[in-house]
Design a protein around this motif. Sequence first.
Motif, PDB file in Angstrom:
ATOM      1  N   LEU A 298     161.893  41.558  -0.974  1.00 49.06           N
ATOM      2  CA  LEU A 298     163.068  41.352  -0.123  1.00 49.06           C
ATOM      3  C   LEU A 298     164.055  42.507  -0.230  1.00 49.06           C
ATOM      4  O   LEU A 298     164.947  42.647   0.611  1.00 49.06           O
ATOM      5  CB  LEU A 298     163.760  40.036  -0.507  1.00 49.06           C
ATOM      6  N   MET A 299     163.889  43.343  -1.264  1.00 52.79           N
ATOM      7  CA  MET A 299     164.786  44.484  -1.448  1.00 52.79           C
ATOM      8  C   MET A 299     164.394  45.686  -0.592  1.00 52.79           C
ATOM      9  O   MET A 299     165.194  46.611  -0.411  1.00 52.79           O
ATOM     10  CB  MET A 299     164.803  44.899  -2.921  1.00 52.79           C
ATOM     11  N   LEU A 300     163.167  45.694  -0.087  1.00 49.27           N
ATOM     12  CA  LEU A 300     162.700  46.871   0.650  1.00 49.27           C
ATOM     13  C   LEU A 300     163.548  47.202   1.872  1.00 49.27           C
ATOM     14  O   LEU A 300     163.916  48.368   2.072  1.00 49.27           O
ATOM     15  CB  LEU A 300     161.227  46.692   1.050  1.00 49.27           C
ATOM     16  N   PRO A 301     163.865  46.221   2.736  1.00 47.69           N
ATOM     17  CA  PRO A 301     164.717  46.562   3.886  1.00 47.69           C
ATOM     18  C   PRO A 301     166.067  47.133   3.461  1.00 47.69           C
ATOM     19  O   PRO A 301     166.580  48.061   4.094  1.00 47.69           O
ATOM     20  CB  PRO A 301     164.872  45.222   4.619  1.00 47.69           C
ATOM     21  N   LYS A 302     166.629  46.596   2.378  1.00 53.24           N
ATOM     22  CA  LYS A 302     167.928  47.091   1.907  1.00 53.24           C
ATOM     23  C   LYS A 302     167.808  48.526   1.402  1.00 53.24           C
ATOM     24  O   LYS A 302     168.698  49.347   1.618  1.00 53.24           O
ATOM     25  CB  LYS A 302     168.453  46.179   0.790  1.00 53.24           C
ATOM     26  N   LEU A 303     166.696  48.819   0.725  1.00 52.07           N
ATOM     27  CA  LEU A 303     166.480  50.174   0.221  1.00 52.07           C
ATOM     28  C   LEU A 303     166.318  51.154   1.376  1.00 52.07           C
ATOM     29  O   LEU A 303     166.897  52.248   1.369  1.00 52.07           O
ATOM     30  CB  LEU A 303     165.249  50.206  -0.675  1.00 52.07           C
ATOM     31  N   GLN A 304     165.530  50.779   2.386  1.00 48.26           N
ATOM     32  CA  GLN A 304     165.352  51.657   3.543  1.00 48.26           C
ATOM     33  C   GLN A 304     166.687  51.891   4.242  1.00 48.26           C
ATOM     34  O   GLN A 304     167.005  53.020   4.634  1.00 48.26           O
ATOM     35  CB  GLN A 304     164.354  51.052   4.538  1.00 48.26           C
ATOM     36  N   LEU A 305     167.468  50.834   4.384  1.00 44.13           N
ATOM     37  CA  LEU A 305     168.778  50.954   5.031  1.00 44.13           C
ATOM     38  C   LEU A 305     169.687  51.876   4.237  1.00 44.13           C
ATOM     39  O   LEU A 305     170.373  52.739   4.807  1.00 44.13           O
ATOM     40  CB  LEU A 305     169.413  49.565   5.170  1.00 44.13           C
ATOM     41  N   SER A 306     169.684  51.725   2.916  1.00 46.63           N
ATOM     42  CA  SER A 306     170.524  52.558   2.061  1.00 46.63           C
ATOM     43  C   SER A 306     170.156  54.030   2.186  1.00 46.63           C
ATOM     44  O   SER A 306     171.022  54.896   2.340  1.00 46.63           O
ATOM     45  CB  SER A 306     170.388  52.103   0.605  1.00 46.63           C
ATOM     46  N   MET A 307     168.863  54.335   2.147  1.00 46.03           N
ATOM     47  CA  MET A 307     168.427  55.733   2.246  1.00 46.03           C
ATOM     48  C   MET A 307     168.721  56.304   3.626  1.00 46.03           C
ATOM     49  O   MET A 307     169.099  57.465   3.765  1.00 46.03           O
ATOM     50  CB  MET A 307     166.937  55.836   1.916  1.00 46.03           C
ATOM     51  N   ALA A 308     168.563  55.480   4.667  1.00 49.96           N
ATOM     52  CA  ALA A 308     168.840  55.948   6.026  1.00 49.96           C
ATOM     53  C   ALA A 308     170.315  56.288   6.186  1.00 49.96           C
ATOM     54  O   ALA A 308     170.676  57.295   6.813  1.00 49.96           O
ATOM     55  CB  ALA A 308     168.425  54.881   7.036  1.00 49.96           C
ATOM     56  N   LYS A 309     171.188  55.467   5.604  1.00 47.39           N
ATOM     57  CA  LYS A 309     172.628  55.717   5.706  1.00 47.39           C
ATOM     58  C   LYS A 309     173.041  56.976   4.960  1.00 47.39           C
ATOM     59  O   LYS A 309     174.048  57.603   5.291  1.00 47.39           O
ATOM     60  CB  LYS A 309     173.400  54.514   5.178  1.00 47.39           C
ATOM     61  N   LEU A 310     172.265  57.334   3.934  1.00 47.94           N
ATOM     62  CA  LEU A 310     172.552  58.557   3.185  1.00 47.94           C
ATOM     63  C   LEU A 310     172.093  59.806   3.933  1.00 47.94           C
ATOM     64  O   LEU A 310     172.321  60.920   3.482  1.00 47.94           O
ATOM     65  CB  LEU A 310     171.870  58.498   1.815  1.00 47.94           C
ATOM     66  N   GLY A 311     171.426  59.599   5.069  1.00 49.38           N
ATOM     67  CA  GLY A 311     170.963  60.740   5.858  1.00 49.38           C
ATOM     68  C   GLY A 311     169.595  61.239   5.480  1.00 49.38           C
ATOM     69  O   GLY A 311     169.223  62.367   5.820  1.00 49.38           O
ATOM     70  N   ALA A 312     168.818  60.411   4.767  1.00 53.34           N
ATOM     71  CA  ALA A 312     167.465  60.832   4.365  1.00 53.34           C
ATOM     72  C   ALA A 312     166.597  61.043   5.592  1.00 53.34           C
ATOM     73  O   ALA A 312     166.713  60.334   6.587  1.00 53.34           O
ATOM     74  CB  ALA A 312     166.840  59.775   3.454  1.00 53.34           C
ATOM     75  N   SER A 313     165.713  62.025   5.521  1.00 49.90           N
ATOM     76  CA  SER A 313     164.808  62.301   6.638  1.00 49.90           C
ATOM     77  C   SER A 313     163.755  61.207   6.747  1.00 49.90           C
ATOM     78  O   SER A 313     163.509  60.453   5.801  1.00 49.90           O
ATOM     79  CB  SER A 313     164.118  63.650   6.439  1.00 49.90           C
ATOM     80  N   ALA A 314     163.110  61.135   7.907  1.00 48.19           N
ATOM     81  CA  ALA A 314     162.040  60.153   8.101  1.00 48.19           C
ATOM     82  C   ALA A 314     160.889  60.428   7.140  1.00 48.19           C
ATOM     83  O   ALA A 314     160.238  59.495   6.654  1.00 48.19           O
ATOM     84  CB  ALA A 314     161.556  60.190   9.546  1.00 48.19           C
ATOM     85  N   ASP A 315     160.628  61.706   6.843  1.00 46.64           N
ATOM     86  CA  ASP A 315     159.567  62.072   5.907  1.00 46.64           C
ATOM     87  C   ASP A 315     159.875  61.518   4.521  1.00 46.64           C
ATOM     88  O   ASP A 315     159.002  60.950   3.851  1.00 46.64           O
ATOM     89  CB  ASP A 315     159.435  63.598   5.862  1.00 46.64           C
ATOM     90  N   TYR A 316     161.111  61.656   4.091  1.00 49.08           N
ATOM     91  CA  TYR A 316     161.532  61.144   2.782  1.00 49.08           C
ATOM     92  C   TYR A 316     161.443  59.624   2.744  1.00 49.08           C
ATOM     93  O   TYR A 316     160.940  59.039   1.775  1.00 49.08           O
ATOM     94  CB  TYR A 316     162.968  61.603   2.525  1.00 49.08           C
ATOM     95  N   LEU A 317     161.934  58.966   3.802  1.00 47.04           N
ATOM     96  CA  LEU A 317     161.854  57.507   3.875  1.00 47.04           C
ATOM     97  C   LEU A 317     160.405  57.041   3.797  1.00 47.04           C
ATOM     98  O   LEU A 317     160.069  56.131   3.033  1.00 47.04           O
ATOM     99  CB  LEU A 317     162.476  57.018   5.189  1.00 47.04           C
ATOM    100  N   GLY A 318     159.565  57.655   4.611  1.00 48.60           N
ATOM    101  CA  GLY A 318     158.163  57.250   4.672  1.00 48.60           C
ATOM    102  C   GLY A 318     157.466  57.384   3.333  1.00 48.60           C
ATOM    103  O   GLY A 318     156.699  56.496   2.925  1.00 48.60           O
ATOM    104  N   LYS A 319     157.723  58.466   2.632  1.00 48.85           N
ATOM    105  CA  LYS A 319     157.054  58.688   1.350  1.00 48.85           C
ATOM    106  C   LYS A 319     157.521  57.683   0.305  1.00 48.85           C
ATOM    107  O   LYS A 319     156.729  57.203  -0.510  1.00 48.85           O
ATOM    108  CB  LYS A 319     157.289  60.125   0.873  1.00 48.85           C
ATOM    109  N   ASN A 320     158.798  57.335   0.317  1.00 49.55           N
ATOM    110  CA  ASN A 320     159.304  56.383  -0.667  1.00 49.55           C
ATOM    111  C   ASN A 320     158.866  54.961  -0.372  1.00 49.55           C
ATOM    112  O   ASN A 320     158.452  54.231  -1.276  1.00 49.55           O
ATOM    113  CB  ASN A 320     160.828  56.471  -0.744  1.00 49.55           C
ATOM    114  N   ILE A 321     158.935  54.540   0.890  1.00 49.84           N
ATOM    115  CA  ILE A 321     158.503  53.176   1.231  1.00 49.84           C
ATOM    116  C   ILE A 321     157.000  53.037   1.016  1.00 49.84           C
ATOM    117  O   ILE A 321     156.521  52.020   0.493  1.00 49.84           O
ATOM    118  CB  ILE A 321     158.869  52.837   2.693  1.00 49.84           C
ATOM    119  N   SER A 322     156.234  54.072   1.373  1.00 50.95           N
ATOM    120  CA  SER A 322     154.778  54.035   1.150  1.00 50.95           C
ATOM    121  C   SER A 322     154.456  53.961  -0.340  1.00 50.95           C
ATOM    122  O   SER A 322     153.540  53.241  -0.759  1.00 50.95           O
ATOM    123  CB  SER A 322     154.112  55.283   1.752  1.00 50.95           C
ATOM    124  N   ALA A 323     155.202  54.713  -1.144  1.00 54.71           N
ATOM    125  CA  ALA A 323     154.968  54.698  -2.587  1.00 54.71           C
ATOM    126  C   ALA A 323     155.258  53.318  -3.170  1.00 54.71           C
ATOM    127  O   ALA A 323     154.541  52.840  -4.062  1.00 54.71           O
ATOM    128  CB  ALA A 323     155.840  55.754  -3.267  1.00 54.71           C
TER     129      ALA A 323
END
Length: 614
Positions: A298-323
């Motif tokens: 249940l924390m995954l959506p919150k983590l993705q939202l947090s990283m997106a708000k920090l300005g993380a690139s889609a490549d960075y988001l994808g690698k972290n969520i995939s990991a």
Amino acid sequence: MNIALNDIVDFIKVIPPFNLLNDQDCHLIAKRASIGYYRNNTRLDVDHSGQIMLYIVKKGVLAYYNGSDELQGKFSEGDLCSVLCQPDTQALQVSLRVEEDCLLYAIGFNELEGLLVDQPKVLQFLLQTAPQRLQNKMGAINESALIASSLTNAPITDYYSSPAITISTQASIQDAAKYMTEKGVSCLVITSESQPTGIVTDKDIRRRCVAEGLSSQCLVTEIMTANMATIDIKLCGHDALALMISQRIHHLPVTKHGALIGMLTATDLMNQEGHHAVNLSSVIHKASSVEALVELSLMLPKLQLSMAKLGASADYLGKNISALTMAFTIRLIELAELQLGKAPVAYAWLCAGSQARQEQLVYSDQDNALIIDDSATPEQEAWFEAFAHFVCDGLAACGYIYCPGNIMATNSQWRQKKQVWQDYFTDWVTQPDPQALLNSSVFFDLATVHGDIQLLQDVRRNMLQKTQQNTLFQAHLSRNALLHKPPLGFFRDFVLIHDGKNKKGLDLKHNGLAPIINLARIYALAEGIEDVNTIMRLRLAAGTPSLSRTESANLIDAFELLGMLRAEHQAKQLTKGEEADSYLLPKEISRLEREHLKDAFKVIKAMQSYRQMV
């Protein structure tokens, strides 16, 4: 006349790049602009050696054709027809044709340059092609992301320690413990004749020696991890973070041209923004039940939202969520083996699709498979069937829905011995019927999540040897891949489709990202590239017979822009408590962003058109 002039000013001042100008500059342009009404099928006079005109479409549709009279694109209300102004097209015999009664504003480009001598950004926008505008846009985005997220693009050189501390394979466990204490490190690389053979950490000494009652005089090789994961110095901090998360490790030997040069630890990265993902990964691996994993998911959506708000690139988001998906999968595998007992023979649990490419975002379906060692007997199949159901059911409970196409290890077709997988790929390459091509598009993007990595490596290398030599298969795969078209209609802006919820939007995943993913896969197969990440495939293919460096850069820019827009769209949905999807309504983004989106689609369309001619 003043009313008409004000109408022109009001119309053009919201159109990029004129929206960067003040009202006074827009007023000067409007005063110089001529107004023309043109009937359907009228050809506009184009003087290629004289005055170059910029047209602004007030109403109607204006089309442009190349010297072979092939339709290149159309402009409708609010569009700038600047193709005549661009150096790349001035030498071509471009023609313009009215395809629906048009009201046009026109101004000579030389005159416009005189008016905008102090506005280089506006002139640059008009003079640039779609790939050039896209490159500038992504350059600005990456610069902002670098400021907002130092870890995203920071090189490994900013974090690692050199040299790596090593010890011989002849050393005892006690020797290793003393040497760690002396050097103040938490790990040692084990070497034989100066070549790394494994790694041992302080945790290995506690768990594999002390806890097991193993003599400290035994060789350190008894407790080391062989086939250790490493990272090349050319990669970035987020690549290291993603690898640590997916492999459940905290130490990464750093290599340069294959030679060991240093060590990178999780502690080196912990003070950066990625510590949230590292911490979550650590908790995942300590979960004692499927129910505990469900709570953590249940924390995954919150983590993705947090990283997106920090300005993380889609490549960075994808690698972290995939990991993190890999971390969930690995823990489920461990729980399955606790319940079912150890596997009877070696195996490799594989992931496919976006997870394998490290491009996954939340709410993705699961795509997985199993390669089983050829020594397995028919009686042992029951263990692997129960094993597959445990893991896939656990993933579904954690929010990774069952694959609609049944591409899962629970399907016996995708739970087979290595030789069967070898035969699958051979048949798909030599007999490329529609189903074979569909299977190829899925299973040519595979990664080992857990188990014997050699099983997939053997299958992949055998497959790449066949695809490189089979131009007929490459041609079939290309035609199949080109079925996904970017949603850029020649007529009236974007092509919108229903998302199943009575909304019409742009499907950024299937009609934007997928065409680039497909192209990258084709280049990789043609050039024997083993990497499955889309951006890495494009980078590695750059400068080969399949793809020029410029084309590679253009496709990467388009991929990153589409990924960014998708991530931002999902962030807005997650903020509202909605389920994330990939359907973007054009009205959700600014007019300038829509222009950049069109540029991305134009890049894709151009590369697809070129591929059709190959």
